[in-house]
Design a protein around this motif. Structure first.
Motif, PDB file in Angstrom:
ATOM      1  N   VAL A  41       0.861  -1.179   0.000  1.00 24.15           N
ATOM      2  CA  VAL A  41       0.000   0.000   0.000  1.00 24.15           C
ATOM      3  C   VAL A  41       0.897   1.229   0.000  1.00 24.15           C
ATOM      4  N   GLY A  42       0.312   2.385  -0.264  1.00 20.48           N
ATOM      5  CA  GLY A  42       1.087   3.618  -0.281  1.00 20.48           C
ATOM      6  C   GLY A  42       1.700   3.864   1.090  1.00 20.48           C
ATOM      7  N   LEU A  43       3.024   4.014   1.137  1.00 21.62           N
ATOM      8  CA  LEU A  43       3.689   4.126   2.427  1.00 21.62           C
ATOM      9  C   LEU A  43       3.848   5.578   2.872  1.00 21.62           C
ATOM     10  N   GLY A  44       3.317   6.504   2.085  1.00 21.33           N
ATOM     11  CA  GLY A  44       3.435   7.908   2.460  1.00 21.33           C
ATOM     12  C   GLY A  44       2.497   8.274   3.596  1.00 21.33           C
ATOM     13  N   GLY A  45       1.487   7.481   3.829  1.00 23.08           N
ATOM     14  CA  GLY A  45       0.583   7.793   4.920  1.00 23.08           C
ATOM     15  C   GLY A  45      -0.866   7.473   4.608  1.00 23.08           C
ATOM     16  N   ALA A  46      -1.276   7.655   3.339  1.00 21.87           N
ATOM     17  CA  ALA A  46      -2.679   7.436   3.002  1.00 21.87           C
ATOM     18  C   ALA A  46      -3.001   5.950   2.898  1.00 21.87           C
ATOM     19  N   ALA A  47      -1.993   5.118   2.630  1.00 21.97           N
ATOM     20  CA  ALA A  47      -2.149   3.668   2.591  1.00 21.97           C
ATOM     21  C   ALA A  47      -3.199   3.202   1.588  1.00 21.97           C
ATOM     22  N   PHE A  48      -3.199   3.797   0.422  1.00 23.28           N
ATOM     23  CA  PHE A  48      -4.088   3.336  -0.642  1.00 23.28           C
ATOM     24  C   PHE A  48      -3.418   2.144  -1.316  1.00 23.28           C
ATOM     25  N   GLY A 101       3.225  12.448  11.159  1.00 20.96           N
ATOM     26  CA  GLY A 101       3.958  13.691  11.358  1.00 20.96           C
ATOM     27  C   GLY A 101       3.185  14.662  12.231  1.00 20.96           C
ATOM     28  N   PRO A 102       3.806  15.765  12.619  1.00 20.80           N
ATOM     29  CA  PRO A 102       3.112  16.719  13.488  1.00 20.80           C
ATOM     30  C   PRO A 102       2.028  17.513  12.771  1.00 20.80           C
ATOM     31  N   MET A 103       2.078  17.586  11.436  1.00 22.54           N
ATOM     32  CA  MET A 103       1.084  18.404  10.735  1.00 22.54           C
ATOM     33  C   MET A 103      -0.193  17.621  10.438  1.00 22.54           C
ATOM     34  N   MET A 104      -0.050  16.360  10.062  1.00 22.80           N
ATOM     35  CA  MET A 104      -1.237  15.588   9.691  1.00 22.80           C
ATOM     36  C   MET A 104      -1.376  14.284  10.458  1.00 22.80           C
ATOM     37  N   GLY A 105      -0.441  14.032  11.388  1.00 22.03           N
ATOM     38  CA  GLY A 105      -0.467  12.754  12.092  1.00 22.03           C
ATOM     39  C   GLY A 105      -1.652  12.647  13.040  1.00 22.03           C
ATOM     40  N   MET A 106      -1.846  11.425  13.542  1.00 20.40           N
ATOM     41  CA  MET A 106      -2.968  11.166  14.436  1.00 20.40           C
ATOM     42  C   MET A 106      -2.476  11.190  15.874  1.00 20.40           C
ATOM     43  N   GLN A 107      -3.198  11.894  16.713  1.00 20.14           N
ATOM     44  CA  GLN A 107      -2.937  11.803  18.136  1.00 20.14           C
ATOM     45  C   GLN A 107      -3.431  10.436  18.593  1.00 20.14           C
ATOM     46  N   ILE A 108      -2.656   9.755  19.446  1.00 22.26           N
ATOM     47  CA  ILE A 108      -3.131   8.465  19.956  1.00 22.26           C
ATOM     48  C   ILE A 108      -3.253   8.559  21.467  1.00 22.26           C
ATOM     49  N   PRO A 109      -4.205   7.795  22.030  1.00 22.79           N
ATOM     50  CA  PRO A 109      -4.489   7.957  23.458  1.00 22.79           C
ATOM     51  C   PRO A 109      -3.420   7.323  24.358  1.00 22.79           C
ATOM     52  N   HIS A 110      -2.747   6.311  23.882  1.00 24.59           N
ATOM     53  CA  HIS A 110      -1.710   5.652  24.687  1.00 24.59           C
ATOM     54  C   HIS A 110      -0.775   4.949  23.720  1.00 24.59           C
ATOM     55  N   VAL A 157       1.231   0.248  11.754  1.00 22.66           N
ATOM     56  CA  VAL A 157       0.566  -0.308  10.573  1.00 22.66           C
ATOM     57  C   VAL A 157       1.352   0.087   9.335  1.00 22.66           C
ATOM     58  N   LYS A 158       0.880  -0.373   8.173  1.00 19.12           N
ATOM     59  CA  LYS A 158       1.649  -0.151   6.944  1.00 19.12           C
ATOM     60  C   LYS A 158       1.857   1.324   6.653  1.00 19.12           C
ATOM     61  N   GLY A 159       0.878   2.162   7.032  1.00 15.68           N
ATOM     62  CA  GLY A 159       0.980   3.579   6.702  1.00 15.68           C
ATOM     63  C   GLY A 159       1.642   4.431   7.773  1.00 15.68           C
ATOM     64  N   SER A 160       2.138   3.822   8.849  1.00 17.20           N
ATOM     65  CA  SER A 160       2.732   4.632   9.925  1.00 17.20           C
ATOM     66  C   SER A 160       4.118   5.099   9.511  1.00 17.20           C
ATOM     67  N   SER A 161       4.311   6.412   9.390  1.00 12.25           N
ATOM     68  CA  SER A 161       5.616   6.894   8.963  1.00 12.25           C
ATOM     69  C   SER A 161       6.438   7.416  10.126  1.00 12.25           C
ATOM     70  N   GLY A 162       5.832   7.543  11.288  1.00  5.01           N
ATOM     71  CA  GLY A 162       6.619   8.025  12.414  1.00  5.01           C
ATOM     72  C   GLY A 162       5.880   7.853  13.714  1.00  5.01           C
ATOM     73  N   ILE A 163       6.655   7.832  14.778  1.00  6.84           N
ATOM     74  CA  ILE A 163       6.080   7.835  16.123  1.00  6.84           C
ATOM     75  C   ILE A 163       6.722   9.018  16.822  1.00  6.84           C
ATOM     76  N   LEU A 164       5.908   9.970  17.245  1.00  7.35           N
ATOM     77  CA  LEU A 164       6.453  11.180  17.842  1.00  7.35           C
ATOM     78  C   LEU A 164       5.972  11.319  19.282  1.00  7.35           C
ATOM     79  N   ALA A 165       6.906  11.670  20.151  1.00 15.70           N
ATOM     80  CA  ALA A 165       6.557  11.997  21.532  1.00 15.70           C
ATOM     81  C   ALA A 165       6.961  13.446  21.740  1.00 15.70           C
ATOM     82  N   LEU A 166       5.974  14.337  21.735  1.00 16.62           N
ATOM     83  CA  LEU A 166       6.272  15.770  21.763  1.00 16.62           C
ATOM     84  C   LEU A 166       6.077  16.329  23.167  1.00 16.62           C
TER      85      LEU A 166
END
Lengths: 505, 192, 361, 175
Positions: A143-150, A341-350, A356-365
């Motif tokens: 799938v598309g690895l840029g983030g959209a995972a199409f 990423g910080p601009m379009m990434g998803m906030q996660i609760p924990h 997953v295939k489309g995850s391009s980063g894990i950020l702890a800000l």
């Protein structure tokens, strides 16, 4: 450059923002490969489209690369076992999504042997028919690895059908903090170029354009060197500007063409793929390897040892962070957990969320990076209008959404919003504009569902009415029939009685 | 030519029916919630105003004055205006049900829009020619439509603002239009 | 596995911010006003300082009161963003420098309460609050609002000291006739009314305007300093060039044409540009975020409209200065401009229809 | 005197004739808006709005005697669509819309009396006499007509569980 910038601003061509990219030092550190975790959590839906259907049973042992869930429907992708081991459950796992809701997932316990199943590679991909390449890419679950995972195969075969002329390879990576694509281009430029050639063969494009933001000089140099002998692969630096990595913006900068609204890149003869996808396609064709791992960036002020890590799909973010040295000060200063990423990434609760295939980063800000504060009222400064890469009026849309006038927001272009976040990034009042838009899109989808439901209801009510009519009619007919029968019987009886009377006389 | 332009400008801006003469305030307050219906109302009023100016001029000059029936003027004018409005209403109902719905009661109320009767009477009072009466009617209608449009635009903006509960609705609309009237005072004394 | 409890409500991206804030913007505008203001104090002495101070205090006070009455939970934060103070500052800049105290108090009240808080506070108003107050005062109290004093360095009398200044400001000491004068525009209007030719009436007027050495509003002082402030705002990207340029062009072009046709009837472009509140208006009022259009093209139209209307009112109208009226009129037209001038959406034409898809070969 | 009476009569007569002719040419059959609204409504005639059926509700909404929000099964979607069509502003917050609900049969309480399935406007309740009934999820519109018919209170309205596909990002808190 300064003068050019000024000129562009005067001409009104000043879309996007220039965030502090914060890619270094993580981008300059060598890639580390993460050891196998004990358990992997593989959501059945890691791509756009319909979820995959499990084809394994609990307790079954699988080999690395074996199919564990098959694609269903036209737009879908299969899922493969990232390592050898035992399926321990098919249950739920928290999705990499701000809602904190769960997704059905297959849970795999690694046996530690990491033994590959039989792979079906191909030494000469250019001898394969384009359709066959598409089939293999689909089977490998790329799938598309840029983030959209199409699903990539859907795009490839669609492009081949609509006769694209240009293949655009997206090496923009405009999101701050992220550097996995940068790292791939520096380390595996030759393989990426090979992947690009395979994709070009599959979609039938004449020319391949690789767009790389000019804040990645090493990647540009590496790619240019790797593509040196190829006349039809062109590596072009593009100005670093967010959201340069967005499909429509990159196409516009590279080719000068504009994708029509409601249309897709195919319509103007262009196919866009990410550099990581090119690499995954190459692995799928040359070696027959399905997509079971990816490179992602672990970054943010709270991460002790940031960098790029090669991770198996299904690894929990918790484990990835532990591998990257854990959180500084036991996560005391942690302000936000993000996947992407910080601009379009998803906030996660924990952190117990799988890669997953489309995850391009894990950020702890930390708090300084998030810079969140209570929003002020809009002062109509128009910064968002200038920043919007699509040419929308974010302030007007959010004002309408605040008053729940969703239809009005759509009238002024809500559906064209790509949720890139430029507007909220520049807003001096810190209004969470994107949240307004995401909320409105959700509400509109709910209304749409409601409308479909209403239509279904009407149909059902109509059917019921027909049924009632039919039943009433049948009842009436039956009654009439019975009455006729009764009358006939009575007549017969009377006739018989008359006969007996006659006979008696 | 310049005289025509001057008459138009002076009726539309300097002596604006709504903001300076305070005529026809009812539809201005009533039908200014959306620019689209305001535009429809403006068109309808323009139509009625121009037609009524012409009809009342003819009535006055060709019938009432020759017969010496000046005292029937208001009665006859209202009769004519009401008919024109009735006709407009039927026409809009037929051609644009949506606009008809959104104008609601304000459409028949053009009859009692004092701007219409006012302009017709002012025409007589100032003894304008037929052409000038038409111009005067048209200029007034232009000013009316302009104010209605501007005001509707402002109200659409204000509708999205966080107006305190005490001022929400009509109060803030009155304040807005008063500020608009203040702005139009800038045109006072304008002469070329 | 059990999902852990979510402690914070979900938020959407982006998770980063550029760092701009309302307070910073307001501070920069005030910084840009500072040189002209300080110079104004030197030109007009203590009374002008009291006027400036009371205008700001009145605005901030009215804002605090209005917020309290509406039950706003964020009174402190709202006051600290500096928008009310800026309104007061701008109002002071447009008043005659020796206006009495009640003008400042009333002006501040009108600006904040009627011009702004009634609509819901910062960002919600449709008219520029300072201009609302300015026009309301001018229409209601024409006399004190047209009492112009000569800049003290030019005057025959010595500058009033602190106590005398305070007494003038509080109205217990009349403004000496010897130091009053007429503004250039007012002078032109009266001369015209007397049937005089402007060419003779105003032989060498504009030269002094660059340095502010002529009667006028407090903030009209030195064109040069206002211009510097405007350029600072342009360079720090607080404002864009469209609206100011529009205003200047909107005045200069018709003025130049009119002057060329009939120099005795119309002032020249330079005199128009340098007199009255024009430069202040072009850089500080027409660029007001809240009441101007959103788009660059819209702002250009908005500026041109202000400029042209200013010129029309100055040249043909009943008032010598038309800036404030022109600003209010164009404020009123802003929603209409915003409705018709919108940026083109990517992949759509100007009307919002999707672009045509090229025919496939 | 005579001239006045005559001229007024003449004027009235002429205008009356003109308007009469005009009304012939410009007449409108029925109210097209009501028909449009009827087409938008669910059409299940569940009666929760208090009107005999959907067409009654549509007429009431058009003449203003009922708010556009009066249709619970239509929910926010319908209310905003109607409001947009009629050019009304509508307060959606007043609409109790906490997500779609469907009826659920408590199997241990159901006695199989069939009263519920008779009133269901969409035939969403299946089950024969003396058999435990069941609600067909996809067909249930959440109109709740069945709930009050149940003699044993076995029927209740339960919200549909939220899934990732149905989740809506909450609106930001107003500043």
């Amino acid at each position: 450059m300064g003068l050019m910038q000024l000129f562009k601003q005067l001409a009104g061509d000043d879309w996007g923002v220039h965030p502090d990219d914060r890619k270094r030092p993580a981008a300059d550190r060598p890639v580390r490969t993460m050891p196998l975790p004990a358990r992997l959590y593989l959501p059945l839906q890691q791509h756009l489209g319909s979820p995959a259907r499990p084809v394994v049973l609990v307790g079954q042992t699988v080999l690395k690369g074996e199919l564990i869930a098959e694609a269903q429907g036209a737009v879908s992708a299969p899922i493969h076992a990232p390592t050898s081991g035992t399926i321990v459950a098919v249950s739920e796992v928290t999705a990499p999504h701000p809602s904190g809701l769960t997704l059905p997932a297959i849970i795999l316990e690694a046996d530690g042997r990491d033994q590959w199943c039989e792979l079906d590679g191909c030494a000469d991909p250019f001898a394969l028919a384009p359709a066959e390449i598409g089939r293999r890419v689909a089977a490998a679950g790329v799938v598309g690895l840029g983030g959209a995972a199409f699903p990539s195969a859907v795009k490839l075969s669609g492009a081949a059908r609509s006769q694209v002329t240009t293949l655009v390879i997206n090496g923009g990576e405009c999101e701050p903090y992220l550097s996995c694509d940068d790292r791939l281009m520096r380390d595996a430029a030759a393989a990426i170029v090979d992947g690009i050639r395979i994709m070009r063969h599959a979609c039938g494009a004449r020319l391949a354009l690789v767009g790389i933001e000019d804040n990645k000089p090493e990647a540009i140099a590496a790619m240019q060197a790797a593509a040196a002998g190829q006349a039809d692969i062109e590596v072009r630096p593009v100005p670093a500007r967010y959201p340069m990595g967005s499909e429509k913006q990159l196409i516009q900068v590279l080719t000068g063409k504009e994708v029509p609204a409601d249309g897709r890149a195919f319509d103007i003869g262009i196919l866009v793929h990410n550099v990581g996808t090119a690499l995954a396609v190459r692995a799928a064709i040359r070696e027959g390897k399905p997509l079971i791992s990816r490179l992602l960036t672990v970054n943010g002020n709270c991460v002790a040892d940031p960098g790029n890590v090669e991770v198996r799909i299904g690894t929990l973010a918790e484990d990835v962070l532990a591998f990257a040295g854990g959180l500084k000060g036991d996560g005391l200063g942690l302000a936000r957990r993000i996947v992407g990423g910080p601009m379009m990434g998803m906030q996660i609760p924990h952190w117990r969320v799988p890669v997953v295939k489309g995850s391009s980063g894990i950020l702890a800000l930390d708090a300084a990076e998030v810079a969140s504060r209570e929003p002020d009222p809009c002062i109509r400064c128009g910064s968002c209008v200038k920043a919007c890469p699509v040419g929308l009026l974010p302030l007007e849309m959010s004002a309408r959404i605040r008053n729940q006038a969703y239809a009005d927001a759509v009238d002024i272009g809500l559906k064209d919003c790509i949720a890139c976040g430029c507007c909220a990034y520049v807003c001096p009042s810190k209004i969470p504009l994107v949240q307004y838009f995401v909320h409105a899109k959700g509400e509109l989808a709910a209304q749409e569902r409601g409308k479909l439901r209403n239509e279904a209801t009407r149909k059902l009510a109509l059917q019921r009415q027909e049924r009632l009519d039919r039943e009433a009619r049948e009842k009436a007919e039956a009654a009439a029939r019975r009455k006729a029968e009764r009358e006939a019987a009575a007549a017969a009886k009377a006739a018989a009685a008359a006969q007996t009377v006659e006979a008696g006389t | 030519m310049s005289e025509i332009l001057l008459l138009l400008l002076s009726t539309a801006l300097v002596n604006n029916v709504v903001l300076i003469k305070f005529l026809g305030l009812c539809p201005v307050m009533g039908v200014s919630k959306s620019v689209d219906s305001a535009f429809g109302m403006g068109l309808a009023t323009t139509f009625v105003l121009v037609l009524a100016s012409a009809a009342s001029w003819m009535l006055d000059n060709w019938l009432l004055q020759p017969l010496g029936l000046g005292y029937l003027r208001i009665l006859c004018f209202i009769l004519v205006i009401a008919s024109v409005v009735q006709f407009t209403e039927m026409f809009i109902k037929k051609s644009s049900p949506g606009l008809y719905q959104s104008l609601g009661i304000y459409l028949p109320l053009i009859t009692t829009n004092c701007a219409v009767l006012g302009v017709a009477l002012l025409n007589v009072q100032q003894q304008y020619s037929l052409f000038k009466s038409l111009l005067y009617g048209f200029g007034s209608a232009l000013g009316f439509t302009l104010v209605l449009l501007i005001f509707a635009g402002l109200r659409e903006r204000v509708a999205l603002a966080r107006v305190p509960a005490a001022f929400a609705g009509a109060p803030v609309a009155f304040i807005t239009i008063s500020l608009l009237a203040l702005a139009f005072m800038g045109f006072s004394g304008l002469n070329v | 596995m059990t999902p852990l409890a979510i402690t914070t409500p979900p938020v959407a991206s982006p998770h980063a911010h550029g760092g701009n804030s309302v307070g910073r913007t307001m501070f920069r505008v005030q910084l840009a006003l500072l040189p002209a203001t300080l110079y104004g104090f030197w030109l007009y002495g203590w009374p002008s300082f009291f006027l400036w101070l009371l205008c700001i205090l009145s605005c901030v006070g009215s804002e605090a009161l209005a917020l309290k009455l509406t039950g706003s939970p964020r009174i402190r934060a709202t006051l600290l963003d500096g928008s009310a103070a800026l309104t007061g500052w701008l109002l002071a800049m447009t008043l005659p420098p020796w206006a009495p105290w009640w003008v400042a108090v009333l002006g501040g009240c009108i600006a904040i309460v009627i011009g702004k808080q009634v609509f819901g506070g910062v960002g919600q108003n449709v008219f520029n609050p300072a201009m609302v107050a300015r026009v309301a005062l001018l229409v209601s109290f024409p006399l004190p609002l047209t009492l112009w004093v000569l800049p003290l360095p030019m005057a025959t009398l010595p500058a009033p000291d602190f106590v005398a200044g305070l007494r003038i400001f509080l109205g217990s000491l009349p403004v000496p006739d010897a130091i009053t004068g007429a503004t250039l525009l007012g002078h032109a209007k009266t001369e015209l009314a007397r049937g005089l030719d402007l060419g003779q009436a105003l032989a060498a007027a504009p030269a002094t305007s660059w340095l502010g050495l002529r009667p006028g509003s407090f903030g009209e002082s030195a064109a040069l300093l206002i211009l510097c402030g405007g350029l600072y705002l342009l360079l720090t990207r607080v404002i864009t060039w469209q609206a100011p340029l529009g205003v200047l062009a909107g005045v200069a072009i018709p003025a130049a044409i009119g002057h060329a046709l009939d120099p005795g009837r119309f002032l020249g472009a330079e005199a128009q540009l340098l007199s009255g509140a024009l430069l202040l208006g072009a850089f500080f009022i027409a660029t007001d975020y809240v009441t101007s259009p959103n788009t660059a093209t819209g702002q250009l139209i908005f500026g041109l409209g202000i400029g042209f209307l200013t010129w029309v009112i100055r040249s043909f109208g009943g008032y010598p200065e038309g800036m404030a009226f022109a600003v209010l009129l164009m404020n009123a037209l802003t929603p209409v401009i915003d409705r018709f001038v919108k940026p083109r959406i990517l992949g759509r034409d100007r009307r919002g229809k999707p672009l045509d898809q090229p025919e496939k070969a | 005197m005579l001239a006045a009476v005559l001229s007024l009569t003449l004027l009235g007569a002429v205008l009356g004739v003109v308007l009469g002719i005009a009304s012939k040419f410009l007449s409108v059959e029925g109210n097209p808006v009501v028909d449009e609204l009827i087409a938008m409504m669910p059409g299940s005639n569940c009666g929760q709005c208090g009107f005999p059926g959907c067409s009654g509700a549509a007429a009431a909404i058009v003449d203003g005697s009922a708010p556009p929000t009066c249709c619970p099964p239509g929910g926010k979607a319908l209310a905003s669509a109607i409001a947009a069509r009629l050019g009304l502003s509508v307060d959606l917050s007043g609409l109790a819309d906490d997500g779609p609900k469907i009826a659920l049969v408590a199997e241990e309480l159901c006695i199989g009396c069939c009263r519920c399935s008779k009133v269901c406007p969409t035939d969403a309740i299946i089950g024969a006499a003396k058999q435990v009934h069941n609600v067909f999820r996809e067909a249930c519109t959440g109109c709740a007509s069945c709930v009050e018919k149940c003699p044993t209170e076995a029927l209740s309205m339960k919200p549909l569980p939220v899934t990732l596909q149905h989740w809506v990002m909450p609106r930001p808190l107003a500043a």
